[in-house]
Every structure is written in structure tokens, then in C-alpha cells.
Motif scaffolding. Structure first.
Motif, PDB file in Angstrom:
ATOM      1  N   GLU A   1      76.527  32.946 -35.547  1.00 53.11           N
ATOM      2  CA  GLU A   1      77.287  31.949 -36.306  1.00 53.11           C
ATOM      3  C   GLU A   1      77.683  30.775 -35.411  1.00 53.11           C
ATOM      4  N   ALA A   2      78.042  31.061 -34.159  1.00 53.92           N
ATOM      5  CA  ALA A   2      78.405  29.990 -33.227  1.00 53.92           C
ATOM      6  C   ALA A   2      77.213  29.080 -32.949  1.00 53.92           C
ATOM      7  N   LEU A   3      76.029  29.667 -32.818  1.00 49.99           N
ATOM      8  CA  LEU A   3      74.824  28.863 -32.582  1.00 49.99           C
ATOM      9  C   LEU A   3      74.496  27.993 -33.785  1.00 49.99           C
ATOM     10  N   VAL A   4      74.652  28.546 -34.981  1.00 50.58           N
ATOM     11  CA  VAL A   4      74.404  27.763 -36.205  1.00 50.58           C
ATOM     12  C   VAL A   4      75.405  26.614 -36.289  1.00 50.58           C
ATOM     13  N   MET A   5      76.678  26.901 -35.975  1.00 55.13           N
ATOM     14  CA  MET A   5      77.714  25.870 -36.006  1.00 55.13           C
ATOM     15  C   MET A   5      77.397  24.764 -35.008  1.00 55.13           C
ATOM     16  N   GLU A   6      76.977  25.137 -33.800  1.00 51.89           N
ATOM     17  CA  GLU A   6      76.634  24.144 -32.782  1.00 51.89           C
ATOM     18  C   GLU A   6      75.458  23.286 -33.236  1.00 51.89           C
ATOM     19  N   GLY A   7      74.446  23.912 -33.830  1.00 43.04           N
ATOM     20  CA  GLY A   7      73.296  23.161 -34.326  1.00 43.04           C
ATOM     21  C   GLY A   7      73.677  22.206 -35.441  1.00 43.04           C
ATOM     22  N   ALA A   8      74.507  22.677 -36.372  1.00 46.66           N
ATOM     23  CA  ALA A   8      74.934  21.824 -37.492  1.00 46.66           C
ATOM     24  C   ALA A   8      75.764  20.645 -36.981  1.00 46.66           C
ATOM     25  N   LEU A   9      76.666  20.920 -36.049  1.00 54.94           N
ATOM     26  CA  LEU A   9      77.468  19.825 -35.488  1.00 54.94           C
ATOM     27  C   LEU A   9      76.604  18.833 -34.720  1.00 54.94           C
ATOM     28  N   SER A  10      75.604  19.324 -33.994  1.00 51.52           N
ATOM     29  CA  SER A  10      74.699  18.434 -33.261  1.00 51.52           C
ATOM     30  C   SER A  10      73.981  17.499 -34.221  1.00 51.52           C
ATOM     31  N   LEU A  11      73.487  18.053 -35.319  1.00 49.85           N
ATOM     32  CA  LEU A  11      72.795  17.237 -36.320  1.00 49.85           C
ATOM     33  C   LEU A  11      73.748  16.210 -36.930  1.00 49.85           C
ATOM     34  N   TYR A  12      74.972  16.637 -37.246  1.00 49.85           N
ATOM     35  CA  TYR A  12      75.943  15.720 -37.832  1.00 49.85           C
ATOM     36  C   TYR A  12      76.262  14.579 -36.867  1.00 49.85           C
ATOM     37  N   VAL A  13      76.450  14.913 -35.591  1.00 46.54           N
ATOM     38  CA  VAL A  13      76.775  13.881 -34.596  1.00 46.54           C
ATOM     39  C   VAL A  13      75.598  12.930 -34.419  1.00 46.54           C
ATOM     40  N   MET A  14      74.367  13.458 -34.453  1.00 49.10           N
ATOM     41  CA  MET A  14      73.199  12.573 -34.337  1.00 49.10           C
ATOM     42  C   MET A  14      73.149  11.593 -35.499  1.00 49.10           C
ATOM     43  N   LYS A  15      73.515  12.048 -36.696  1.00 52.46           N
ATOM     44  CA  LYS A  15      73.469  11.182 -37.878  1.00 52.46           C
ATOM     45  C   LYS A  15      74.707  10.290 -37.990  1.00 52.46           C
ATOM     46  N   ASN A  16      75.810  10.692 -37.350  1.00 48.66           N
ATOM     47  CA  ASN A  16      77.071   9.951 -37.423  1.00 48.66           C
ATOM     48  C   ASN A  16      77.659   9.777 -36.016  1.00 48.66           C
TER      49      ASN A  16
ATOM     50  N   ASP B   1      79.373   7.652 -34.601  1.00 45.73           N
ATOM     51  CA  ASP B   1      80.688   7.029 -34.477  1.00 45.73           C
ATOM     52  C   ASP B   1      81.821   7.972 -34.875  1.00 45.73           C
ATOM     53  N   SER B   2      81.479   9.202 -35.210  1.00 45.18           N
ATOM     54  CA  SER B   2      82.497  10.172 -35.637  1.00 45.18           C
ATOM     55  C   SER B   2      83.124  10.835 -34.412  1.00 45.18           C
ATOM     56  N   ASN B   3      84.236  10.288 -33.976  1.00 48.19           N
ATOM     57  CA  ASN B   3      84.897  10.807 -32.768  1.00 48.19           C
ATOM     58  C   ASN B   3      85.310  12.256 -32.916  1.00 48.19           C
ATOM     59  N   ILE B   4      85.813  12.644 -34.078  1.00 45.17           N
ATOM     60  CA  ILE B   4      86.265  14.028 -34.243  1.00 45.17           C
ATOM     61  C   ILE B   4      85.088  14.992 -34.178  1.00 45.17           C
ATOM     62  N   ALA B   5      83.959  14.615 -34.769  1.00 49.45           N
ATOM     63  CA  ALA B   5      82.778  15.488 -34.724  1.00 49.45           C
ATOM     64  C   ALA B   5      82.289  15.638 -33.285  1.00 49.45           C
ATOM     65  N   ILE B   6      82.337  14.566 -32.528  1.00 49.74           N
ATOM     66  CA  ILE B   6      81.902  14.621 -31.128  1.00 49.74           C
ATOM     67  C   ILE B   6      82.825  15.532 -30.333  1.00 49.74           C
ATOM     68  N   ARG B   7      84.136  15.425 -30.549  1.00 48.50           N
ATOM     69  CA  ARG B   7      85.086  16.297 -29.834  1.00 48.50           C
ATOM     70  C   ARG B   7      84.893  17.756 -30.221  1.00 48.50           C
TER      71      ARG B   7
END
Length: 67
Positions: free
Chosen positions: A19-34, A36-42
Motif C-alpha cells: 500500500e505504501a508503494l502504491v501511495m508513493e507511485g500515485a503521489l509521484s504521478l500527481y506531483v508530475m501532473k501538478n 505547483d502543488s506544494n502540499i503534494a510535494i511535501r
């Protein structure tokens, strides 16, 4: 994923390694697409750090088991 409420009222998410790996992958994709999202990057930085710590503990434990 399980959620635990601390005595102070905070909530903690407990995840399995997959689940942690899936979360990291999903967040990576979100940050790549967004980018400027400071909270997602943090959040991605924190999740990645926790995941790296988990991997290091697993490797150390595997080395101890083989010794």
C-alpha cells in the motif's frame, strides 16, 4: 490501510508495504501532473522518506538473519 486515532486526537494511517508503494507511485504521478502543488510535494517527500527507512530496516534485518 488502517486508521488509528491517538489520545491527542490525531489520526495515523497504518499501511502495508504494498500500500505504501502504491501511495508513493500515485503521489509521484500527481506531483508530475501538478508540479505547483506544494502540499503534494511535501507529502510525497514524507512518504518517500518513510518508504526508504522501511526498506533500510528490511535490508538490515535480512543481513542479520543471514549472519
Amino acid at each position: 490501510m488502517q486508521f488509528i486515532v491517538t489520545p491527542g486526537g490525531d489520526e495515523v494511517a497504518i499501511m502495508t508495504a504494498d500500500e505504501a508503494l502504491v501511495m508513493e507511485g500515485a503521489l509521484s504521478l500527481y506531483v508530475m501532473k501538478n508540479p505547483d502543488s506544494n502540499i503534494a510535494i511535501r507529502v510525497l517527500r514524507e512518504v518517500s522518506s518513510v518508504n526508504e527507512s522501511r526498506e533500510a530496516r528490511m535490508e538490515a534485518e535480512a543481513e542479520r538473519a543471514c549472519a
